[in-house]
Design a protein around this motif. Sequence first.
Motif, mmCIF file in Angstrom:
data_model
loop_
_atom_site.group_PDB
_atom_site.id
_atom_site.type_symbol
_atom_site.label_atom_id
_atom_site.label_comp_id
_atom_site.label_asym_id
_atom_site.label_seq_id
_atom_site.Cartn_x
_atom_site.Cartn_y
_atom_site.Cartn_z
ATOM 1 N N ILE A 76 39.429 84.540 96.457
ATOM 2 C CA ILE A 76 39.645 84.679 95.017
ATOM 3 C C ILE A 76 40.918 85.470 94.765
ATOM 4 C CG2 ILE A 76 38.762 85.679 92.864
ATOM 5 C CD1 ILE A 76 35.954 85.197 93.831
ATOM 6 N N SER A 77 41.712 84.989 93.826
ATOM 7 C CA SER A 77 42.882 85.744 93.375
ATOM 8 C C SER A 77 42.845 85.850 91.859
ATOM 9 C CB SER A 77 44.191 85.078 93.829
ATOM 10 O OG SER A 77 44.349 83.813 93.203
ATOM 11 N N ILE A 78 43.322 86.983 91.362
ATOM 12 C CA ILE A 78 43.379 87.228 89.916
ATOM 13 C C ILE A 78 44.805 87.631 89.588
ATOM 14 C CG2 ILE A 78 42.461 88.540 87.971
ATOM 15 C CD1 ILE A 78 39.959 89.078 89.649
ATOM 16 N N TYR A 79 45.553 86.706 88.990
ATOM 17 C CA TYR A 79 46.917 86.973 88.563
ATOM 18 C C TYR A 79 46.958 86.861 87.045
ATOM 19 C CZ TYR A 79 48.560 86.434 93.387
ATOM 20 O OH TYR A 79 48.770 86.581 94.733
ATOM 21 N N HIS A 80 47.236 87.954 86.375
ATOM 22 C CA HIS A 80 47.228 87.916 84.921
ATOM 23 C C HIS A 80 48.106 89.045 84.410
ATOM 24 C CE1 HIS A 80 46.248 87.195 80.901
ATOM 25 N NE2 HIS A 80 44.938 87.140 80.948
ATOM 26 N N ILE B 241 43.337 92.404 82.861
ATOM 27 C CA ILE B 241 42.051 91.779 83.150
ATOM 28 C C ILE B 241 40.940 92.695 82.657
ATOM 29 C CG2 ILE B 241 42.079 92.767 85.482
ATOM 30 C CD1 ILE B 241 40.399 90.411 86.381
ATOM 31 N N LYS B 242 39.934 92.101 82.054
ATOM 32 C CA LYS B 242 38.801 92.869 81.546
ATOM 33 C C LYS B 242 37.816 93.137 82.682
ATOM 34 C CE LYS B 242 39.152 90.936 76.886
ATOM 35 N NZ LYS B 242 38.457 90.167 75.824
ATOM 36 N N PHE B 243 37.159 94.280 82.581
ATOM 37 C CA PHE B 243 36.237 94.666 83.642
ATOM 38 C C PHE B 243 35.105 93.645 83.790
ATOM 39 C CE2 PHE B 243 32.533 97.034 85.263
ATOM 40 C CZ PHE B 243 33.068 97.450 86.459
ATOM 41 N N GLY B 244 34.725 93.024 82.698
ATOM 42 C CA GLY B 244 33.649 92.030 82.758
ATOM 43 C C GLY B 244 33.962 90.864 83.667
ATOM 44 N N SER B 245 35.246 90.601 83.892
ATOM 45 C CA SER B 245 35.619 89.486 84.762
ATOM 46 C C SER B 245 35.180 89.715 86.195
ATOM 47 C CB SER B 245 37.141 89.283 84.720
ATOM 48 O OG SER B 245 37.578 88.999 83.413
ATOM 49 N N PHE B 246 35.028 90.976 86.593
ATOM 50 C CA PHE B 246 34.618 91.274 87.959
ATOM 51 C C PHE B 246 33.199 90.807 88.251
ATOM 52 C CE2 PHE B 246 38.022 94.419 87.388
ATOM 53 C CZ PHE B 246 38.776 94.157 88.510
ATOM 54 N N LYS B 247 32.402 90.621 87.201
ATOM 55 C CA LYS B 247 31.020 90.181 87.396
ATOM 56 C C LYS B 247 30.961 88.799 88.050
ATOM 57 C CE LYS B 247 29.149 92.884 83.541
ATOM 58 N NZ LYS B 247 28.441 92.826 82.231
ATOM 59 N N PRO C 162 46.905 94.273 85.604
ATOM 60 C CA PRO C 162 46.564 95.618 85.144
ATOM 61 C C PRO C 162 45.166 95.682 84.541
ATOM 62 C CG PRO C 162 48.210 94.598 83.707
ATOM 63 C CD PRO C 162 48.011 93.673 84.846
ATOM 64 N N THR C 163 44.495 96.802 84.752
ATOM 65 C CA THR C 163 43.180 97.035 84.153
ATOM 66 C C THR C 163 43.021 98.523 83.894
ATOM 67 O OG1 THR C 163 40.798 96.926 84.485
ATOM 68 C CG2 THR C 163 42.148 97.149 86.456
ATOM 69 N N HIS C 164 42.349 98.848 82.810
ATOM 70 C CA HIS C 164 42.116 100.251 82.460
ATOM 71 C C HIS C 164 40.828 100.770 83.087
ATOM 72 C CE1 HIS C 164 45.509 100.459 79.744
ATOM 73 N NE2 HIS C 164 45.120 99.324 79.200
ATOM 74 N N ASN C 165 40.149 99.924 83.832
ATOM 75 C CA ASN C 165 38.922 100.336 84.519
ATOM 76 C C ASN C 165 39.114 100.269 86.024
ATOM 77 O OD1 ASN C 165 37.874 98.686 81.853
ATOM 78 N ND2 ASN C 165 36.725 100.571 82.229
ATOM 79 N N GLY C 166 40.308 100.636 86.479
ATOM 80 C CA GLY C 166 40.628 100.491 87.890
ATOM 81 C C GLY C 166 39.716 101.279 88.802
ATOM 82 N N LYS C 167 39.403 102.521 88.431
ATOM 83 C CA LYS C 167 38.566 103.354 89.288
ATOM 84 C C LYS C 167 37.178 102.753 89.443
ATOM 85 C CE LYS C 167 37.430 108.202 90.085
ATOM 86 N NZ LYS C 167 37.593 109.586 89.592
ATOM 87 N N LYS C 168 36.627 102.271 88.328
ATOM 88 C CA LYS C 168 35.308 101.654 88.366
ATOM 89 C C LYS C 168 35.342 100.375 89.204
ATOM 90 C CE LYS C 168 33.048 101.702 84.497
ATOM 91 N NZ LYS C 168 32.555 101.346 83.131
ATOM 92 N N ALA C 169 36.418 99.629 89.057
ATOM 93 C CA ALA C 169 36.546 98.381 89.809
ATOM 94 C C ALA C 169 36.640 98.650 91.304
ATOM 95 C CB ALA C 169 37.775 97.612 89.337
ATOM 96 N N LEU C 170 37.402 99.674 91.679
ATOM 97 C CA LEU C 170 37.545 100.014 93.089
ATOM 98 C C LEU C 170 36.213 100.383 93.717
ATOM 99 C CD1 LEU C 170 40.853 102.100 93.051
ATOM 100 C CD2 LEU C 170 40.479 99.938 94.217
#
Length: 441
Positions: free
Chosen positions: A191-195, A199-205, A221-229
């Motif tokens: 999977i790749s995410i180029y945007h 990207i919204k955190f909901g997309s990680f679901k 870029p995402t403002h929820n990077g720490k949560k995503a990591l």
Amino acid sequence: MALGGEESEKELENSNLVEIGKEIVVKLKGLPLGHLLYAKKPEHHLWLAFKDNELSRVLKQRKETQFMLSILELSYSPLQFSLKQCFLYCAIFPKDYNIPKDEVIKQWMAQGFIKSIKSISTLEPNDIGEDYFMELLSRSFFQDVTRNEMGDIIKFKIHDLMNDLACSIVKNEYVTMDEKDKVVIERTRHISIYHKFGIKFGSFKLLFEAKNLRTLIIDAPTHNGKKALNLISTKFLQWRTLCLNFAYATPSEVLPKSIGKLKHLRYLKIMLFHLLFLPNSITKLHNLETLIFDGCKRLQELPRDAENWMKLRYLSLARNWEIKLLPDFIAALHNLETFILQDCSLLRELPKGIKKCVNFKHLDLHGCSALTHLPKGLGELTSLQTMNLIVLKKDTGCDLSELNRLNKLKGKLTIKGLEVCTADDLEMNSFNLPLKLGVLK
């Protein structure tokens, strides 16, 4: 290309190959098949059979798009399995994307698409990957190459039709997520995410549907990077390749400790502007072959003990402005071939034992303006092919004579500290430098 230049023009005309070839060219409508016909050898019956059978079957396609993909599939079908894998992997990049050649070769290696050839001891996986790339380029699977000042290919693109061909074959196994909705299923492996807009955190679901994910590339870029990591490093433990470019939009100052659980990881690329420290757990990633921490402009140091990184071949710390010293363990990375320290503007010196890294081929010190000297013993790195900066220092550092042993060196070289050299030093040691290097500054 198809004829291969093996026969004279008169012989070709007598064999009717030229006439058959011209008929095939008209039917192809400009799509490339030269190497496929060359593989069939310039023989009358083989070309005639291709025109009347394989090509005729494709010509029955009614839709123009399907016709073109079917033509291109004729080029894809005879490829050896490893070449097919490498080409299909490029479906993970969006259309019209400038793909870094060296990075994608290392990702092929991380996925196990490239194996060492035991019968040829000198042919390393990276060299085989380079051969694979050139083979696919010569067959028109790749195009629009970008070259550096030495003429080496550094980037390339894939034609939209070739991208469509790859996507039609891999279906949902490879997924590139952008503004459009994409389907992620259990069999999805890459999977790749180029945007560029974020990207919204909901997309990680959506990632949770891929139970055995092998590759994740996020360049958005995402403002929820720490949560995503934290999320991605605890849910997916089978990764081979992980690339995260959250750039300036991420407030994360440290990677989560859980990243140490990714024991199968072979390729790790992290670009986090705010990253300050690396957790000690990252040293548990004993299968790492490629490690890239580019643009982490606040990163101050690496872990002091990383003996588990013995498989590491490529290490890049480019544009890390805060790093002043490097840990001694780097001298123990005997398989390290490439070390990139470009624009580490505060770096003062290299580890003293770096002469033990005898497999070094590329050492990039461009922009390392604070270097006081390079350590003694540099001349023992006889495999070096490129090194763009050397800083001399009398007694405590390397001297000009060490360059005489670096017979494979090529490209540009800036030498600093020549004021410590005597006239005899210059006369004895610099006579053959212009022969080794394209430009001597």
